[in-house]
Design a protein around this motif. Sequence first.
Motif, mmCIF file in Angstrom:
data_model
loop_
_atom_site.group_PDB
_atom_site.id
_atom_site.type_symbol
_atom_site.label_atom_id
_atom_site.label_comp_id
_atom_site.label_asym_id
_atom_site.label_seq_id
_atom_site.Cartn_x
_atom_site.Cartn_y
_atom_site.Cartn_z
ATOM 1 N N GLY A 54 17.231 7.707 7.333
ATOM 2 C CA GLY A 54 16.792 8.657 6.317
ATOM 3 C C GLY A 54 15.730 8.099 5.400
ATOM 4 N N ALA A 55 15.282 6.846 5.639
ATOM 5 C CA ALA A 55 14.210 6.263 4.836
ATOM 6 C C ALA A 55 12.921 7.064 5.051
ATOM 7 N N PRO A 56 12.055 7.139 4.020
ATOM 8 C CA PRO A 56 10.811 7.925 4.152
ATOM 9 C C PRO A 56 9.841 7.307 5.157
ATOM 10 N N VAL A 57 9.823 7.861 6.344
ATOM 11 C CA VAL A 57 9.034 7.308 7.445
ATOM 12 C C VAL A 57 7.537 7.437 7.182
ATOM 13 N N PHE A 58 7.119 8.585 6.655
ATOM 14 C CA PHE A 58 5.684 8.796 6.415
ATOM 15 C C PHE A 58 5.173 7.886 5.305
ATOM 16 N N GLN A 59 6.025 7.633 4.315
ATOM 17 C CA GLN A 59 5.649 6.680 3.270
ATOM 18 C C GLN A 59 5.461 5.287 3.863
ATOM 19 N N TYR A 60 6.347 4.925 4.778
ATOM 20 C CA TYR A 60 6.224 3.633 5.457
ATOM 21 C C TYR A 60 4.918 3.565 6.252
ATOM 22 N N ALA A 61 4.597 4.622 7.004
ATOM 23 C CA ALA A 61 3.378 4.624 7.817
ATOM 24 C C ALA A 61 2.141 4.489 6.935
ATOM 25 N N PHE A 62 2.115 5.196 5.791
ATOM 26 C CA PHE A 62 0.971 5.109 4.881
ATOM 27 C C PHE A 62 0.844 3.694 4.318
ATOM 28 N N MET A 63 1.965 3.120 3.875
ATOM 29 C CA MET A 63 1.923 1.760 3.319
ATOM 30 C C MET A 63 1.451 0.756 4.365
ATOM 31 N N ARG A 64 1.938 0.898 5.568
ATOM 32 C CA ARG A 64 1.554 -0.048 6.614
ATOM 33 C C ARG A 64 0.059 0.038 6.912
ATOM 34 N N CYS A 65 -0.489 1.245 6.929
ATOM 35 C CA CYS A 65 -1.925 1.407 7.171
ATOM 36 C C CYS A 65 -2.743 0.749 6.064
ATOM 37 N N VAL A 66 -2.361 1.006 4.810
ATOM 38 C CA VAL A 66 -3.099 0.439 3.671
ATOM 39 C C VAL A 66 -3.022 -1.085 3.683
ATOM 40 N N ILE A 67 -1.831 -1.622 3.924
ATOM 41 C CA ILE A 67 -1.641 -3.082 3.928
ATOM 42 C C ILE A 67 -2.457 -3.719 5.048
ATOM 43 N N THR A 68 -2.450 -3.115 6.224
ATOM 44 C CA THR A 68 -3.215 -3.661 7.350
ATOM 45 C C THR A 68 -4.706 -3.673 7.046
ATOM 46 N N LEU A 69 -5.207 -2.599 6.451
ATOM 47 C CA LEU A 69 -6.626 -2.542 6.088
ATOM 48 C C LEU A 69 -6.969 -3.634 5.073
ATOM 49 N N LEU A 70 -6.085 -3.868 4.100
ATOM 50 C CA LEU A 70 -6.326 -4.910 3.100
ATOM 51 C C LEU A 70 -6.338 -6.295 3.745
ATOM 52 N N VAL A 71 -5.461 -6.495 4.727
ATOM 53 C CA VAL A 71 -5.416 -7.781 5.434
ATOM 54 C C VAL A 71 -6.689 -7.998 6.250
ATOM 55 N N LEU A 72 -7.249 -6.917 6.790
ATOM 56 C CA LEU A 72 -8.450 -7.017 7.620
ATOM 57 C C LEU A 72 -9.733 -7.177 6.802
ATOM 58 N N LEU A 73 -9.706 -6.785 5.540
ATOM 59 C CA LEU A 73 -10.923 -6.813 4.718
ATOM 60 C C LEU A 73 -11.625 -8.179 4.670
ATOM 61 N N PRO A 74 -10.898 -9.310 4.557
ATOM 62 C CA PRO A 74 -11.594 -10.610 4.524
ATOM 63 C C PRO A 74 -12.418 -10.901 5.786
ATOM 64 N N PHE A 75 -12.159 -10.160 6.860
ATOM 65 C CA PHE A 75 -12.878 -10.389 8.119
ATOM 66 C C PHE A 75 -13.959 -9.331 8.346
ATOM 67 N N TRP A 76 -14.451 -8.732 7.263
ATOM 68 C CA TRP A 76 -15.393 -7.615 7.376
ATOM 69 C C TRP A 76 -16.684 -8.003 8.082
ATOM 70 N N ARG A 77 -17.022 -9.297 8.085
ATOM 71 C CA ARG A 77 -18.258 -9.727 8.753
ATOM 72 C C ARG A 77 -18.209 -9.477 10.259
ATOM 73 N N GLN A 78 -17.015 -9.305 10.817
ATOM 74 C CA GLN A 78 -16.899 -9.038 12.247
ATOM 75 C C GLN A 78 -17.086 -7.558 12.585
ATOM 76 N N ILE A 79 -17.346 -6.744 11.552
ATOM 77 C CA ILE A 79 -17.605 -5.319 11.761
ATOM 78 C C ILE A 79 -19.104 -5.113 11.946
ATOM 79 N N ASP A 80 -19.476 -4.391 12.966
ATOM 80 C CA ASP A 80 -20.882 -4.107 13.248
ATOM 81 C C ASP A 80 -21.374 -3.037 12.273
#
Length: 299
Positions: free
Chosen positions: A33-59
């Motif tokens: 019964g935990a809020p699944v959509f809240q979890y999905a949103f948090m996971r997306c935001v956290i993953t994007l923040l983790v990837l930000l330091p590697f932005w130089r690898q983005i074309d």
Amino acid sequence: MSGKTVNSAIVLLIIGNALALISDVFIKFLEQGAPVFQYAFMRCVITLLVLLPFWRQIDTSQPFAGARLHFIRGHVHLVGIICMVYALVALPLATANAVFYVAPILVMVLSVSFFGERLTRLSLAAVISGFAGIMVILRPVDFSWAALGALGSAAALAINAVLVRKLPRQQSTVHKLFLNYLMIIPLCLALAIWEGAAWSNAVFISAVGSSLFILGYNVCVLLAYKYVDANQVTSAEYTGLIWAVIIGWIFFAEVPNFWFLAGSAMIVLPLLMIGLQQRRVRLRATNHELGDTRYHASP
């Protein structure tokens, strides 16, 4: 550990699959019964923040190349995340992971449908045995929404794996991951608002933990496959099922039964045989090439 040798690559995959299982544990600690959509949103935001330091690898010259396909893959991935949460919360850890391993079998089926590839006899046997193994593990009497969730997650993994072939080849892994999560942020936010659940520290901790450990898995996989042929080490991926049994037993007192063991063998063993067959074929080709080179190089 560099992953430049077969042994080190195998060790990396074993460690990586252990990290992936720890990521699953963070999800499994969520209450039903935990809020699944809240979890999905948090996971997306956290993953994007983790990837930000590697932005130089983005074309940055073509940041949205292949945007339509990234959009499709991203939303298929979102469905997979939601299905995975439902499956892990309700099913035993080892059972859910055994069903996730049907993904490589689905990749074979989809490759035939979309790319006209032909199945060998062994591949066809793996497909039939794999689906039979799923039936043995889940059994019609135990079938539930959680079981459908596990199958849905495996299907999402398979679809995304097949669609990877169509992505722009010049894009780095960071670029692909960044677009994947960026594309689904709007829908994740809308679903979380629609869900209307209050902020949950437990969901936040689960999202942080699962994101970081799955990132560790991805790093191990990238290092393992960077220098070594996949068919030499890919069988090490199936140690994830062993980790699932061990961790499920230690943390959740889950003891695998006969049906789980029999069904898992029906899924994994044919896949291992395919890997060994590919390895033998490659070794024969390599030995033939070496022999031919030595023959023509001789006086």
